[in-house]
Design a protein around this motif. Structure first.
Motif, PDB file in Angstrom:
ATOM      1  N   THR A 130      23.506  58.485  34.220  1.00  0.00           N
ATOM      2  CA  THR A 130      23.007  58.689  35.656  1.00  0.00           C
ATOM      3  C   THR A 130      24.091  58.088  36.409  1.00  0.00           C
ATOM      4  OG1 THR A 130      21.400  58.553  37.148  1.00  0.00           O
ATOM      5  CG2 THR A 130      21.756  56.532  35.433  1.00  0.00           C
ATOM      6  N   LEU A 131      23.634  57.968  37.754  1.00  0.00           N
ATOM      7  CA  LEU A 131      24.765  57.374  38.826  1.00  0.00           C
ATOM      8  C   LEU A 131      25.285  56.004  38.304  1.00  0.00           C
ATOM      9  CD1 LEU A 131      26.343  58.159  41.485  1.00  0.00           C
ATOM     10  CD2 LEU A 131      24.254  56.781  42.609  1.00  0.00           C
ATOM     11  N   LYS A 132      26.780  55.869  38.484  1.00  0.00           N
ATOM     12  CA  LYS A 132      27.093  54.286  38.422  1.00  0.00           C
ATOM     13  C   LYS A 132      27.685  53.980  39.728  1.00  0.00           C
ATOM     14  CE  LYS A 132      28.901  54.726  33.691  1.00  0.00           C
ATOM     15  NZ  LYS A 132      28.343  53.344  33.293  1.00  0.00           N
ATOM     16  N   THR A 133      28.460  54.786  40.179  1.00  0.00           N
ATOM     17  CA  THR A 133      28.889  54.319  41.888  1.00  0.00           C
ATOM     18  C   THR A 133      29.099  55.542  42.481  1.00  0.00           C
ATOM     19  OG1 THR A 133      31.426  54.564  41.117  1.00  0.00           O
ATOM     20  CG2 THR A 133      30.160  52.233  40.775  1.00  0.00           C
ATOM     21  N   CYS A 134      29.191  55.310  43.968  1.00  0.00           N
ATOM     22  CA  CYS A 134      29.399  56.846  44.940  1.00  0.00           C
ATOM     23  C   CYS A 134      29.968  55.931  46.131  1.00  0.00           C
ATOM     24  CB  CYS A 134      28.049  57.380  44.914  1.00  0.00           C
ATOM     25  SG  CYS A 134      28.547  58.760  45.942  1.00  0.00           S
ATOM     26  N   VAL A 135      30.867  56.471  46.323  1.00  0.00           N
ATOM     27  CA  VAL A 135      31.753  56.261  47.675  1.00  0.00           C
ATOM     28  C   VAL A 135      31.425  57.391  48.682  1.00  0.00           C
ATOM     29  CG1 VAL A 135      33.985  55.513  48.674  1.00  0.00           C
ATOM     30  CG2 VAL A 135      33.323  54.839  46.415  1.00  0.00           C
ATOM     31  N   ALA A 175      25.133  64.940  44.524  1.00  0.00           N
ATOM     32  CA  ALA A 175      25.874  64.518  43.363  1.00  0.00           C
ATOM     33  C   ALA A 175      24.984  64.644  42.297  1.00  0.00           C
ATOM     34  CB  ALA A 175      26.432  63.089  43.705  1.00  0.00           C
ATOM     35  N   SER A 176      23.616  64.241  42.439  1.00  0.00           N
ATOM     36  CA  SER A 176      22.906  64.171  41.238  1.00  0.00           C
ATOM     37  C   SER A 176      22.522  65.605  41.017  1.00  0.00           C
ATOM     38  CB  SER A 176      21.514  63.415  41.573  1.00  0.00           C
ATOM     39  OG  SER A 176      20.730  64.066  42.481  1.00  0.00           O
ATOM     40  N   VAL A 177      22.386  66.532  41.959  1.00  0.00           N
ATOM     41  CA  VAL A 177      22.133  68.042  41.312  1.00  0.00           C
ATOM     42  C   VAL A 177      23.580  68.324  40.726  1.00  0.00           C
ATOM     43  CG1 VAL A 177      22.021  70.419  42.190  1.00  0.00           C
ATOM     44  CG2 VAL A 177      20.719  68.587  43.345  1.00  0.00           C
ATOM     45  N   ARG A 178      24.793  68.182  41.014  1.00  0.00           N
ATOM     46  CA  ARG A 178      26.119  68.663  40.323  1.00  0.00           C
ATOM     47  C   ARG A 178      26.100  67.958  38.784  1.00  0.00           C
ATOM     48  NH1 ARG A 178      31.033  68.822  44.606  1.00  0.00           N
ATOM     49  NH2 ARG A 178      29.801  70.012  46.172  1.00  0.00           N
ATOM     50  N   GLY A 235      15.165  69.355  38.945  1.00  0.00           N
ATOM     51  CA  GLY A 235      16.483  70.247  39.032  1.00  0.00           C
ATOM     52  C   GLY A 235      17.644  69.229  39.420  1.00  0.00           C
ATOM     53  N   ARG A 236      17.675  68.094  39.199  1.00  0.00           N
ATOM     54  CA  ARG A 236      18.625  67.094  39.284  1.00  0.00           C
ATOM     55  C   ARG A 236      18.390  65.842  38.588  1.00  0.00           C
ATOM     56  NH1 ARG A 236      17.230  62.684  42.582  1.00  0.00           N
ATOM     57  NH2 ARG A 236      15.267  62.831  43.831  1.00  0.00           N
ATOM     58  N   THR A 237      19.366  64.948  38.340  1.00  0.00           N
ATOM     59  CA  THR A 237      19.355  63.614  37.742  1.00  0.00           C
ATOM     60  C   THR A 237      18.850  62.673  38.542  1.00  0.00           C
ATOM     61  OG1 THR A 237      21.473  64.342  36.427  1.00  0.00           O
ATOM     62  CG2 THR A 237      20.721  61.817  36.506  1.00  0.00           C
ATOM     63  N   VAL A 238      18.037  61.776  38.017  1.00  0.00           N
ATOM     64  CA  VAL A 238      17.296  60.790  38.986  1.00  0.00           C
ATOM     65  C   VAL A 238      18.402  60.018  39.451  1.00  0.00           C
ATOM     66  CG1 VAL A 238      15.800  58.680  38.877  1.00  0.00           C
ATOM     67  CG2 VAL A 238      15.075  60.863  37.865  1.00  0.00           C
ATOM     68  N   VAL A 239      18.441  59.613  40.911  1.00  0.00           N
ATOM     69  CA  VAL A 239      19.317  58.342  41.341  1.00  0.00           C
ATOM     70  C   VAL A 239      18.749  57.044  41.054  1.00  0.00           C
ATOM     71  CG1 VAL A 239      20.212  57.663  43.335  1.00  0.00           C
ATOM     72  CG2 VAL A 239      20.216  60.288  42.911  1.00  0.00           C
ATOM     73  N   PRO A 240      19.222  56.355  40.587  1.00  0.00           N
ATOM     74  CA  PRO A 240      18.664  54.950  40.050  1.00  0.00           C
ATOM     75  C   PRO A 240      18.582  54.160  41.313  1.00  0.00           C
ATOM     76  CG  PRO A 240      21.059  54.902  39.470  1.00  0.00           C
ATOM     77  CD  PRO A 240      20.582  56.298  40.069  1.00  0.00           C
ATOM     78  N   SER A 241      17.773  53.024  41.335  1.00  0.00           N
ATOM     79  CA  SER A 241      17.839  52.086  42.256  1.00  0.00           C
ATOM     80  C   SER A 241      19.421  51.581  42.589  1.00  0.00           C
ATOM     81  CB  SER A 241      17.128  50.692  41.828  1.00  0.00           C
ATOM     82  OG  SER A 241      15.599  51.184  41.778  1.00  0.00           O
ATOM     83  N   ALA A 242      19.686  51.314  43.899  1.00  0.00           N
ATOM     84  CA  ALA A 242      21.226  50.951  44.031  1.00  0.00           C
ATOM     85  C   ALA A 242      21.080  50.040  45.304  1.00  0.00           C
ATOM     86  CB  ALA A 242      21.814  52.181  44.198  1.00  0.00           C
ATOM     87  N   GLU A 305      19.528  48.232  50.440  1.00  0.00           N
ATOM     88  CA  GLU A 305      18.893  48.356  49.018  1.00  0.00           C
ATOM     89  C   GLU A 305      17.927  49.666  49.019  1.00  0.00           C
ATOM     90  OE1 GLU A 305      17.068  45.099  47.204  1.00  0.00           O
ATOM     91  OE2 GLU A 305      18.780  43.805  47.241  1.00  0.00           O
ATOM     92  N   MET A 306      18.195  50.542  48.023  1.00  0.00           N
ATOM     93  CA  MET A 306      17.389  51.827  47.941  1.00  0.00           C
ATOM     94  C   MET A 306      16.676  51.814  46.450  1.00  0.00           C
ATOM     95  SD  MET A 306      19.223  55.557  47.785  1.00  0.00           S
ATOM     96  CE  MET A 306      20.329  54.909  46.235  1.00  0.00           C
ATOM     97  N   ASN A 307      15.462  52.324  46.638  1.00  0.00           N
ATOM     98  CA  ASN A 307      14.859  52.569  45.297  1.00  0.00           C
ATOM     99  C   ASN A 307      15.389  53.642  44.698  1.00  0.00           C
ATOM    100  OD1 ASN A 307      13.121  50.229  45.820  1.00  0.00           O
ATOM    101  ND2 ASN A 307      11.647  51.351  46.954  1.00  0.00           N
ATOM    102  N   SER A 308      14.880  53.958  43.346  1.00  0.00           N
ATOM    103  CA  SER A 308      15.041  55.158  42.468  1.00  0.00           C
ATOM    104  C   SER A 308      14.408  56.264  43.219  1.00  0.00           C
ATOM    105  CB  SER A 308      14.644  54.845  41.180  1.00  0.00           C
ATOM    106  OG  SER A 308      14.791  56.013  40.331  1.00  0.00           O
TER     107      SER A 308
END
Length: 309
Positions: A130-135, A175-178, A235-242, A305-308
């Motif tokens: 799943t997501l590690k980092t995003c700029v 990003a999660s859809v791609r 239809g996409r990957t879950v975006v984790p808490s970040a 802070e953002m929840n999943s």
């Protein structure tokens, strides 16, 4: 036998790897029996998708459905007519002709984000399972921050916070859809060591390196049927808490957001600044964007802070 036939297979494969374009390579298979046998062994590929067609229907893609819902919450007046009608397909069928892919670059015909006129948002996301980092880098054309006069940075930051959060969430959804669209390719090509998905407009980039690909395969192998069905429905990957570290420079009208998954840890103080700089320059380190990033890294950062989701 002509002189070209005297070239060793390794040299021809080196030429094919330099060519890389999938469509050109498929045409090369028609040249001779030898080319037909060597082309599938190409290790470095570039697949340009000219148009995106749904194999099931012409309904909206998962990304557009999510964006419409999100936009309706923030901007109730935004109509569905303002969003492009487009749906996605999977490249796995085309790539099944190649047996030894190590590096793969896919290019979509266009970006995914819905943005108001004069707004530019670019992003780069690194994934494993799943997501590690995003700029994320965004700005509004012609915005000079009150003509360059001194402003209250905190007041200006708070005033446009809703819009900047929208840019961030929209980029993360894109990003999660791609990332989700690539799952079949990752499963079917076990020798893959680097995977990059971009778009022709240069809006966003998904990158999965060797270690991330390994994590993703292992995770997919351990998924139960119920989890896979939920992924398909979403239809996409879950975006984790970040944790999101946001910087805004009113004079430039520009915003820089560095997102890191909580499970990967997030530093504070000087260490956080160094990590932000490394990730930001990796994403936008050259040209005019690099200059803007340097300026943004000098200003105060705000931690959100953002929840999943």
């Amino acid at each position: 036998m002509d002189r070209f036939d005297q070239l060793p297979d390794s040299l021809i494969l080196l030429i094919f790897n330099s060519l890389s374009d999938v469509k050109a390579l498929i045409r090369c298979r028609c040249v001779s029996k030898r080319f037909n046998s060597l082309v599938p062994q190409t290790e470095s590929l570039l697949l340009r998708i000219d148009r995106v067609i749904s194999s099931e229907s012409d309904s909206d893609s998962p990304l557009l459905t999510l964006l419409k819902s999100f936009l309706n919450l923030i901007f109730p007046k935004a109509s569905s007519a303002q969003l492009p009608s487009r749906s996605h397909t999977y490249p796995a069928q085309i790539l099944s002709r190649f047996q030894r892919i190590r590096e793969l670059h896919l290019e979509l015909p266009a970006g995914d984000l819905y943005l108001e006129k004069g707004t530019v948002v670019k992003w780069r996301a690194e994934f494993g399972e799943t997501l590690k980092t995003c700029v994320i880098f965004g700005f509004r054309l012609g915005n000079t921050g009150n003509n360059g006069n001194n402003v209250n940075h905190e007041a200006e930051f708070a005033g446009g916070l809703k819009t900047r959060v929208m840019w961030t969430i929209s980029s993360l959804i894109a990003a999660s859809v791609r990332h989700f669209l690539l799952r079949e390719v990752v499963t079917e090509h076990e020798g893959l060591e680097k995977l990059v998905l971009t778009d022709r407009e240069g809006e966003g980039e998904v990158v999965v390196e060797k270690q991330g690909l390994k994590e993703w395969r292992e995770a997919r192998g351990s998924h139960v049927r119920e989890e896979e069905e939920k992924e398909e429905e979403r239809g996409r990957t879950v975006v984790p808490s970040a944790r999101m570290r946001m910087r805004h420079e009113p004079r430039l009208g520009a915003t820089l957001v560095v997102v890191r998954a909580v499970k990967d840890g997030a530093q504070i103080g000087r260490e956080a600044d160094v990590e932000d700089a490394d990730l930001a320059f990796k994403a936008f380190g050259s040209g005019v964007y690099g200059d803007a990033v340097r300026e943004l890294l000098k200003v105060r950062s705000y931690l959100l802070e953002m929840n999943s989701f």
